[in-house]
Design an enzyme around this catalytic site. Structure first.
Site, mmCIF file in Angstrom:
data_model
loop_
_atom_site.group_PDB
_atom_site.id
_atom_site.type_symbol
_atom_site.label_atom_id
_atom_site.label_comp_id
_atom_site.label_asym_id
_atom_site.label_seq_id
_atom_site.Cartn_x
_atom_site.Cartn_y
_atom_site.Cartn_z
ATOM 1 N N GLU A 139 0.824 -1.218 0.000
ATOM 2 C CA GLU A 139 0.000 0.000 0.000
ATOM 3 C C GLU A 139 0.857 1.266 0.000
ATOM 4 O OE1 GLU A 139 -2.608 0.560 3.404
ATOM 5 O OE2 GLU A 139 -3.665 2.191 2.413
ATOM 6 N N LYS A 190 -2.516 -2.049 -3.116
ATOM 7 C CA LYS A 190 -3.566 -1.199 -2.531
ATOM 8 C C LYS A 190 -3.188 0.262 -2.756
ATOM 9 C CE LYS A 190 -6.014 -0.227 1.805
ATOM 10 N NZ LYS A 190 -6.694 -0.862 2.931
HETATM 11 P P1 13P Z 1 -9.298 4.146 4.240
HETATM 12 O O1 13P Z 1 -10.178 3.393 3.274
HETATM 13 O O2 13P Z 1 -10.046 4.778 5.362
HETATM 14 O O3 13P Z 1 -8.330 5.055 3.540
HETATM 15 O O4 13P Z 1 -8.417 3.037 4.971
HETATM 16 C C1 13P Z 1 -7.872 2.017 4.242
HETATM 17 C C2 13P Z 1 -6.590 1.623 4.852
HETATM 18 O O5 13P Z 1 -6.390 0.481 5.192
HETATM 19 C C3 13P Z 1 -5.543 2.639 5.006
HETATM 20 O O6 13P Z 1 -4.332 2.044 5.331
#
Ligand code: 13P
Length: 342
Positions: free
Chosen positions: A178, A220
Site C-alpha cells: 500500500e 492497494k
Molecule cells: P481508508 O479506506 O479509510 O483510507 O483506509 C484504508 C486503509 O487500510 C488505510 O491504510
C-alpha cells in the site's frame, strides 16, 4: 515459498463481487473514530465494535473476502469466548494483519514520513501465521505539497514496502502493498496522477529488485483524484478514466488484483469511482475495494457504542459492503443507495 498457494489466497481476496474490510485502525486512529461518535476507546468497546462487524453474517459471507486486523484484534476473543479470527473464518473470509508500526519523520526531508516496522518482522509474521493470518498490510504515506514528495521519500518508502513484501512471501503470507499518496492537499487530479505514477513505478522497481513474486501480492493504491481542498474537483468519469490509465501504465498484469483505499472520499464517492472503473472493463487485474472509512463510517454512526444499536450498525455495514460488492463488478446504481439493505 509456495507461490501457487499465495496466488490462490490473492485470487480469493479479489474474488468477483467481494472486497476487503480494512478494520486495522491503530489505537490512535480508532480513538479518533470513537471520539467522533462519543464512545470511549476501551479494549472492550473496540472488541464489541469489531465483533459487531464480524458477526454481520450477510455482509461477511457475501461481500467481504478478507479483513485486515490490528495486532490487538488478532488476539482478542468475542464476548462468548470465540476468537475474533474464528468469526471471520466461519464467515468464509480470510483474516489479515497490519504489520507496519506506523510512520516516523524522515531525516533530511522536512514534512515527509517513512513507515517503520521491519526489525523483527520475520518473527512477528511467523506468529501471525500461526494465529490464522494469511495476508498482511504495510502502508507507506506520500504527501503532496509545495516541493514534496522528494525522490528520497519515494525511494525509502518503496524500498521498505518491497522488504516487507519479500518477508511476507517467505512466511507464506500474501502482502498487500500500500503506497498511499494522500488526497489532503489542494492539488489537482493531474498532479496526483504524476506523483502516483512516480510512486508506483518506483515501488514495482523495488519489488522486482527484491524478487517479490507479483502473482502472490495485492496492490492497494489511491485513485487518481483531486486533493480534498482543490478549488474544482474532477468528476467520477474523469477519476475512473485517469485511474485506469495510470494503473495500466504502471501495474504488471501478473498482479492478481488491485484493492483501493478510500483515503477520505465520501462513502458514495468511493463506491461510484470503483463502479465506474469496472464499467470501463477489459482490465488485466481485478479491481476491488479495501476500504476503512468508506465501509465503516456509516456503521460507526448507527452503532454509537450502544448494544441496542448493534442491529442498525450491522445493517449499515451490510448496505455499504453490498454497494461496494456491486461496484467491484460494475453493477452499482446510485438509486440503490436509497433502498437500504434489508
Ligand atoms: P481508508 O479506506 O479509510 O483510507 O483506509 C484504508 C486503509 O487500510 C488505510 O491504510
Amino acid at each position: 515459498m509456495n507461490l501457487a498457494d499465495l496466488n490462490k489466497v490473492a485470487q480469493a481476496m479479489v474474488a468477483p463481487g467481494k472486497g476487503i474490510l480494512a478494520a486495522d485502525e491503530s489505537s490512535g486512529t480508532i480513538k479518533k473514530r470513537f471520539d467522533a461518535i462519543n464512545v470511549e476507546s476501551t479494549e472492550d468497546n473496540r472488541r464489541d465494535y469489531r465483533e459487531m462487524l464480524f458477526r454481520s453474517k450477510e455482509a461477511m459471507t457475501k461481500y467481504i473476502s478478507g479483513v485486515i486486523l490490528y495486532d490487538e484484534t488478532i488476539w482478542q476473543k468475542a464476548k462468548d469466548g470465540t476468537p475474533l479470527v474464528k468469526l471471520i473464518e466461519q464467515a468464509g473470509a480470510i483474516p489479515g494483519i497490519k504489520v507496519d508500526e506506523g510512520t516516523q519523520a524522515l531525516p533530511g526531508c522536512p514534512g515527509e514520513l517513512v513507515t517503520v516496522g521491519l526489525d523483527k518482522l520475520a518473527e512477528r509474521l511467523k506468529k501471525y501465521y500461526e494465529q490464522g493470518a494469511r495476508f498482511a498490510k504495510w502502508r507507506a504515506v506520500i504527501d503532496i505539497a509545495d516541493g514534496i514528495p522528494s525522490m528520497t521519500a519515494i525511494h525509502v518508502n518503496a524500498h521498505a514496502l518491497a522488504r516487507y513484501a519479500a518477508l511476507c512471501q517467505a512466511a507464506q503470507i500474501v502482502p498487500i502493498v500500500e503506497p498511499e499518496v494522500l488526497m489532503d492537499g489542494d492539488h489537482d487530479i493531474d498532479r496526483c496522477y504524476d506523483v502516483t505514477q512516480r510512486v508506483l513505478n518506483k515501488t514495482f522497481q523495488e519489488l522486482r529488485v527484491q524478487r517479490v513474486a507479483l502473482e502472490g501480492m495485492i496492490l492497494k493504491p489511491n485513485m487518481a483524484i483531486s486533493g480534498k481542498k482543490a478549488k474544482t474537483r474532477a468528476g467520477v468519469e474523469e477519476v475512473a478514466e485517469k485511474t485506469v490509465r495510470l494503473l495500466k501504465s504502471c501495474v504488471p498484469a501478473a498482479v492478481p488484483g488491485i484493492a483501493f483505499l478510500s483515503g477520505g472520499q465520501s462513502d458514495e464517492e468511493a463506491t461510484a469511482h470503483l463502479d465506474a472503473m469496472n464499467r470501463i472493463g477489459n482490465l488485466p487485474w481485478k479491481l476491488t475495494f479495501s476500504y476503512g472509512r468508506a465501509l465503516q463510517a456509516a456503521p460507526q454512526k448507527a452503532w454509537s457504542g450502544k448494544a441496542d444499536n448493534v442491529g442498525a450498525g450491522q445493517q449499515a455495514f451490510t448496505h455499504r459492503a453490498q454497494m461496494n460488492g456491486l461496484a467491484s463488478k460494475g453493477e452499482w446504481k446510485a438509486d440503490l443507495e436509497k433502498k437500504k439493505a434489508a
